[in-house]
Design a protein around this motif. Structure first.
Motif, PDB file in Angstrom:
ATOM      1  N   ASN A 333      33.220  32.797  58.989  1.00 16.21           N
ATOM      2  CA  ASN A 333      33.520  34.122  58.457  1.00 16.21           C
ATOM      3  C   ASN A 333      32.568  35.200  58.530  1.00 16.21           C
ATOM      4  O   ASN A 333      32.927  36.323  58.920  1.00 16.21           O
TER       5      ASN A 333
ATOM      6  N   MET B 135      38.160  42.805  46.205  1.00 14.65           N
ATOM      7  CA  MET B 135      37.753  42.621  44.862  1.00 14.65           C
ATOM      8  C   MET B 135      39.422  42.214  44.187  1.00 14.65           C
ATOM      9  O   MET B 135      39.354  41.444  43.239  1.00 14.65           O
ATOM     10  N   SER B 138      39.806  38.449  44.671  1.00 11.08           N
ATOM     11  CA  SER B 138      38.924  37.690  43.769  1.00 11.08           C
ATOM     12  C   SER B 138      39.762  37.596  42.380  1.00 11.08           C
ATOM     13  O   SER B 138      39.827  36.584  41.873  1.00 11.08           O
ATOM     14  N   LEU B 142      41.026  34.440  40.740  1.00 13.16           N
ATOM     15  CA  LEU B 142      40.515  33.830  39.408  1.00 13.16           C
ATOM     16  C   LEU B 142      41.700  33.763  38.354  1.00 13.16           C
ATOM     17  O   LEU B 142      41.871  32.742  37.428  1.00 13.16           O
ATOM     18  N   TYR B 186      38.062  48.484  33.568  1.00 13.30           N
ATOM     19  CA  TYR B 186      37.315  48.375  34.988  1.00 13.30           C
ATOM     20  C   TYR B 186      38.154  49.190  36.060  1.00 13.30           C
ATOM     21  O   TYR B 186      37.499  50.011  36.857  1.00 13.30           O
ATOM     22  N   HIS B 191      35.421  51.965  37.240  1.00 17.09           N
ATOM     23  CA  HIS B 191      35.202  51.970  38.747  1.00 17.09           C
ATOM     24  C   HIS B 191      36.436  52.422  39.308  1.00 17.09           C
ATOM     25  O   HIS B 191      36.933  51.658  40.238  1.00 17.09           O
TER      26      HIS B 191
ATOM     27  N   HIS C 124      25.844  50.674  38.398  1.00 18.14           N
ATOM     28  CA  HIS C 124      27.123  50.798  38.597  1.00 18.14           C
ATOM     29  C   HIS C 124      27.574  50.114  39.901  1.00 18.14           C
ATOM     30  O   HIS C 124      28.701  49.178  39.419  1.00 18.14           O
ATOM     31  N   VAL C 125      26.988  49.794  40.808  1.00 15.20           N
ATOM     32  CA  VAL C 125      27.247  48.647  41.914  1.00 15.20           C
ATOM     33  C   VAL C 125      25.991  48.029  42.307  1.00 15.20           C
ATOM     34  O   VAL C 125      25.066  48.889  42.297  1.00 15.20           O
ATOM     35  N   ARG C 130      24.075  39.809  51.717  1.00 14.94           N
ATOM     36  CA  ARG C 130      25.167  38.922  51.703  1.00 14.94           C
ATOM     37  C   ARG C 130      25.275  38.038  52.770  1.00 14.94           C
ATOM     38  O   ARG C 130      25.951  36.778  52.758  1.00 14.94           O
ATOM     39  N   ILE C 131      24.231  38.198  53.994  1.00 15.22           N
ATOM     40  CA  ILE C 131      24.088  36.927  54.884  1.00 15.22           C
ATOM     41  C   ILE C 131      23.591  35.731  54.380  1.00 15.22           C
ATOM     42  O   ILE C 131      23.922  34.611  54.479  1.00 15.22           O
ATOM     43  N   MET C 330      33.686  32.904  47.230  1.00 17.79           N
ATOM     44  CA  MET C 330      34.432  34.036  47.250  1.00 17.79           C
ATOM     45  C   MET C 330      33.915  35.265  46.830  1.00 17.79           C
ATOM     46  O   MET C 330      33.798  36.425  47.600  1.00 17.79           O
ATOM     47  N   VAL C 331      33.180  35.155  45.713  1.00 18.16           N
ATOM     48  CA  VAL C 331      32.687  36.096  44.979  1.00 18.16           C
ATOM     49  C   VAL C 331      31.553  36.655  45.823  1.00 18.16           C
ATOM     50  O   VAL C 331      31.407  38.030  45.591  1.00 18.16           O
ATOM     51  N   ASN C 333      30.793  36.814  48.721  1.00 19.05           N
ATOM     52  CA  ASN C 333      31.064  36.974  50.268  1.00 19.05           C
ATOM     53  C   ASN C 333      30.967  38.456  50.414  1.00 19.05           C
ATOM     54  O   ASN C 333      30.395  38.802  51.567  1.00 19.05           O
ATOM     55  N   ARG C 336      28.526  42.809  47.405  1.00 17.70           N
ATOM     56  CA  ARG C 336      28.645  43.800  46.433  1.00 17.70           C
ATOM     57  C   ARG C 336      28.963  43.376  45.259  1.00 17.70           C
ATOM     58  O   ARG C 336      29.956  42.435  44.743  1.00 17.70           O
ATOM     59  N   SER C 337      28.563  43.685  43.928  1.00 18.75           N
ATOM     60  CA  SER C 337      28.967  43.304  42.703  1.00 18.75           C
ATOM     61  C   SER C 337      29.021  44.432  41.686  1.00 18.75           C
ATOM     62  O   SER C 337      28.296  45.375  41.762  1.00 18.75           O
ATOM     63  N   THR C 338      30.064  44.442  40.830  1.00 15.89           N
ATOM     64  CA  THR C 338      30.033  45.021  39.571  1.00 15.89           C
ATOM     65  C   THR C 338      30.202  44.355  38.176  1.00 15.89           C
ATOM     66  O   THR C 338      30.113  43.074  38.438  1.00 15.89           O
ATOM     67  N   TRP C 339      29.911  44.737  37.213  1.00 14.46           N
ATOM     68  CA  TRP C 339      30.376  44.311  35.842  1.00 14.46           C
ATOM     69  C   TRP C 339      31.439  43.266  35.759  1.00 14.46           C
ATOM     70  O   TRP C 339      31.312  42.302  35.209  1.00 14.46           O
ATOM     71  N   PHE C 340      32.429  43.725  36.393  1.00 11.30           N
ATOM     72  CA  PHE C 340      33.688  42.924  36.154  1.00 11.30           C
ATOM     73  C   PHE C 340      33.716  41.721  36.920  1.00 11.30           C
ATOM     74  O   PHE C 340      34.299  40.713  36.474  1.00 11.30           O
ATOM     75  N   VAL C 341      32.929  41.548  38.010  1.00 14.42           N
ATOM     76  CA  VAL C 341      33.012  40.365  38.714  1.00 14.42           C
ATOM     77  C   VAL C 341      32.242  39.210  37.824  1.00 14.42           C
ATOM     78  O   VAL C 341      32.668  38.210  38.014  1.00 14.42           O
ATOM     79  N   LEU C 344      34.626  38.276  35.187  1.00 13.09           N
ATOM     80  CA  LEU C 344      35.655  37.094  35.956  1.00 13.09           C
ATOM     81  C   LEU C 344      34.920  35.725  36.036  1.00 13.09           C
ATOM     82  O   LEU C 344      35.748  34.539  35.629  1.00 13.09           O
TER      83      LEU C 344
END
Lengths: 364, 364, 364
Positions: A333, B135, B138, B142, B186, B191, C124-125, C130-131, C330-331, C333, C336-341, C344
């Protein structure tokens, strides 16, 4: 004949060709020496597969990209197809299914893993076209899912019976071949640029004259068929004598033997920092097993097999195929690779091989 | 009434509205003609679903982004919710669960696949916002996992009994609705920029006046409920007569019918090279089924159902939902699409449909 | 001793150290108060784990990157290893396996999810390498697959027996430790730049003098072992009294307790917008459980356990481990991340915890 003889002299692999007459002689003289015949036939098939590979590339180089790509794609798995057809005719369905599952798993884990490792030992980080890799991995994943649905559903649901599995297998085979055809259209006609460097004849061999190539194709295919007969007849007893189950033989031995020629190309590509080639061969070849070889075997079994064959695999094969294609998807990937990624793929393959070696034999 | 009548005249789909009075008449006159009633009710629901869709968008356009987005999100699956509630009240839990599983699978495979194919036949390569798509994929994955845990655990573990499954289903439903609420917060509050072009009212229709829209919403919902009654009563016998199982009807027919209006928007977006819209609708709608519709049905079943409903799905449904959401995640990961990707998704859907068609009926 | 005492005074967590003598006293005086002993031992282990963590980082800071990284990696899970060894010696294999599965799931879902949520509530973000994340997620996925093969195969295939599972578990353990060793070589020697900011000693604490650190390591390890004895002895009866099963205790309680110190680092990293640290700790720690702690326990069980332990997990544990590592892949991958990830991931963890809480106890 000259280019052929020159090639044979140059490439040490072809010295194994001596085993071809040897195995025929052994079959006549020592009909019951199963273990010996098994080993000799394996040693004989390897160089024949390599010859087939060269001949295919030569024809492909002469006929131009479209037909050439088609040829390379379809005949790339010719060795596996011939061995599987021979086993099919003998009614050895466990061997056939093990070979199919094994080819998919061996290509996605062993061929890909060894390529990444060999390349990674030479180059610190290797990159490859990740868009192309993602598309091929998705294609392979979807093809594997298609192949696994009958097993997953009938395993999970007791209401599904043998008749259901048979009808579904036929329907799926038709669908898969249609998808294969559309895939050909896709990779050769509408979007060839996405697959550009993956399946061309850049194997570094001077193509043979067309006549010689075609004659070799025809002649060697016949030889492979004959040697496969000996192989399939001896596999049962030889496996017992060597302490392996037919499932292990099909999964590991047949897959490695059948894919030997392609592996040489994949490894060589990785060492030259052309991972696109390796990834394309590994994933593309596995997709063809799922989209073309397996369906063809099911449909042909209605004609040449003792009874029709279905697409139901035993549960550990289902698990392994699924994990193998998911792993290949994850790993390819990112578009980047290092030696350790190859190690991981080979480790999963080693785990599968170890598991299969230790599993007791199954019935049907 | 004028905009409504103008719309009906323009859009051929609304000519199907004639079936609404027809099906009521048929119910009164030919109470036992199950197959006929089944077909008529399906034909009647489709235009009603489209009307609901327009009315929702009109209200959403007037109330501003926040509430509008909430409305679009929640009422997007109103048709499926009403049909499922009707089946729930009649105690037809197989149909309810098949509709839930079917809606998730149909959105992620059929709606998405057909969009990618239709768009891909027009544009060589299409791109879409892959961050947003990832997003949503995912989130969907989930949510599906959450929905599948009771089935996976009780299937795998014999110690789990019916009481366990029931308690767990209630707990999960509460959790899922909380997650749904947080998801609204969210995507609409904190966002919204990540979801910008996915769920707005750019369907290209002139919004109706607020009064008309609200009246239509209320009135059409009642009509959908009434037609659903006829549909649910007739489905059992009609399915037998037409050679389909209730599982197949719920999985394929109800899902296609219930999602018809959204599909029109998704396909139209793809043809206009606005894949963000299509991907957003497909994945977002499927997430809502898992996060909102299913939990609501479980909780409501304690009030209006003959017995409480749980979240236990039969094994092939579990397998299919899982494969569908994994496939959607893989495919939307790259942010690029061609016609063949759509073909692959449709192929997996065809395989599921074929499998369900051939599977014998199940009990409970 | 001064830095130690200063640290203890400053960090409120170390006030819990008072429970260490308390639990020993309680064990002598109130031998049968199982619930009390259970709670006291949990409260005593938490500060000991934190002390171990500080001591490890101090030694690592002094010995340089290579050995330091090795130390951090191997001793990071020392608490879980000691608790598991104690349970192993007592023959409580359900508790051991539940702790292994729980550590993997807790790190990938709870630790990662809480980090993403805590960071996302502030920023915020958030972005991260990611590698590096992809590589670690692939490593973790493959390690988990390796760990799950015996269970998946013997569950799916009735031909596999206990002898098969035992032999396979030993073979796998050897393979996994080899992979762990190669992984050390990979992350510390050949490609450290890919893991740069993940596992260094930037915990913000002044390192202690080497002598003090080593003495603390030795002494605290002994204390942890002694407290674990009390914990393991009391867990059975205490769990019953508190309404939990040993599986739940192992999966949730032991994992949270054992990972407490690492979680502090991960959360702190997230709040400082250094998600690389959090992701690296979460995924790296989970990989070590699969690649090092589990195999070591299997091999050691031949020496100190009543009977050899195998790598067969019960089905719901298999499902949960698989889903957890797939979700993490998955997550992480996208980078980037936000609070909602985070929400979940925590939701899936909550679902697992709820499921385990409601599941009736199992035998063996």
């Amino acid at each position: 004949m000259n280019p052929l003889l020159t090639e044979i002299q140059h490439n040490k692999l072809f010295w194994l060709l001596v085993f071809v007459p040897v195995v025929f002689a052994a079959e006549t003289l020592q009909h019951d020496a199963h273990t010996l015949l098994f080993i000799l036939s394996v040693l004989a098939i390897v160089p024949l597969a390599a010859l087939l590979s060269h001949a295919t590339e030569s024809v492909a180089a002469k006929t131009g990209d479209a037909v050439g790509g088609l040829l390379n794609a379809t005949l790339g798995n010719l060795t596996e197809l011939v061995i599987a057809l021979t086993a099919l005719r003998a009614g050895q369905y466990v061997l056939v299914k093990a070979s199919l599952a094994g080819a998919i798993v061996t290509n996605t884990l062993f061929m890909l893993g060894a390529s990444l490792l060999l390349g990674g030992l030479k180059y610190h980080v290797q990159e490859y076209n990740r868009i192309s890799a993602r598309m091929q991995a998705s294609l392979l994943f979807l093809a594997t899912v298609a192949l696994l649905i009958p097993s997953a559903v009938s395993q999970a649901d007791s209401v599904a019976g043998a008749a259901f599995t048979q009808k579904l297998s036929v329907g799926l085979s038709v669908l898969l071949i249609v998808a294969y055809g559309l895939g050909m259209l896709y990779s050769l006609k509408t979007h060839p640029e996405l697959f550009a460097s993956a399946e061309s004849g850049e194997a570094g061999h001077t193509p043979w004259p067309m006549g010689l190539a075609l004659a070799t194709l025809a002649g060697v295919t016949v030889l492979v068929a004959l040697v496969s007969e000996i192989f399939v007849e001896s596999v049962q007893k030889a496996a017992e004598a060597l302490g392996m189950t037919p499932a292990f033989v099909g999964f590991i031995v047949v897959a490695l033997v059948g894919g030997a020629a392609e592996m040489a190309s994949a490894f060589s590509g990785a060492r030259k920092n052309r991972l696109d080639l390796s990834v394309g061969i590994a994933l593309g070849s596995a997709s063809q097993i799922a989209l073309f070889v397996a369906p063809v075997l099911v449909l042909v079994s209605y004609v040449i097999g003792p009874t029709p064959m279905d697409l139901q695999f035993w549960p550990s094969a289902v698990v392994m195929m699924f994990i193998a294609t998911m792993t290949a998807s994850m790993v390819t990937n990112g578009g980047r690779s290092t030696w350790f990624v190859g190690v991981l793929l080979l480790m999963v393959y080693a785990i599968f091989a170890m598991t299969l070696y230790l599993l007791p034999p199954r019935v049907a």
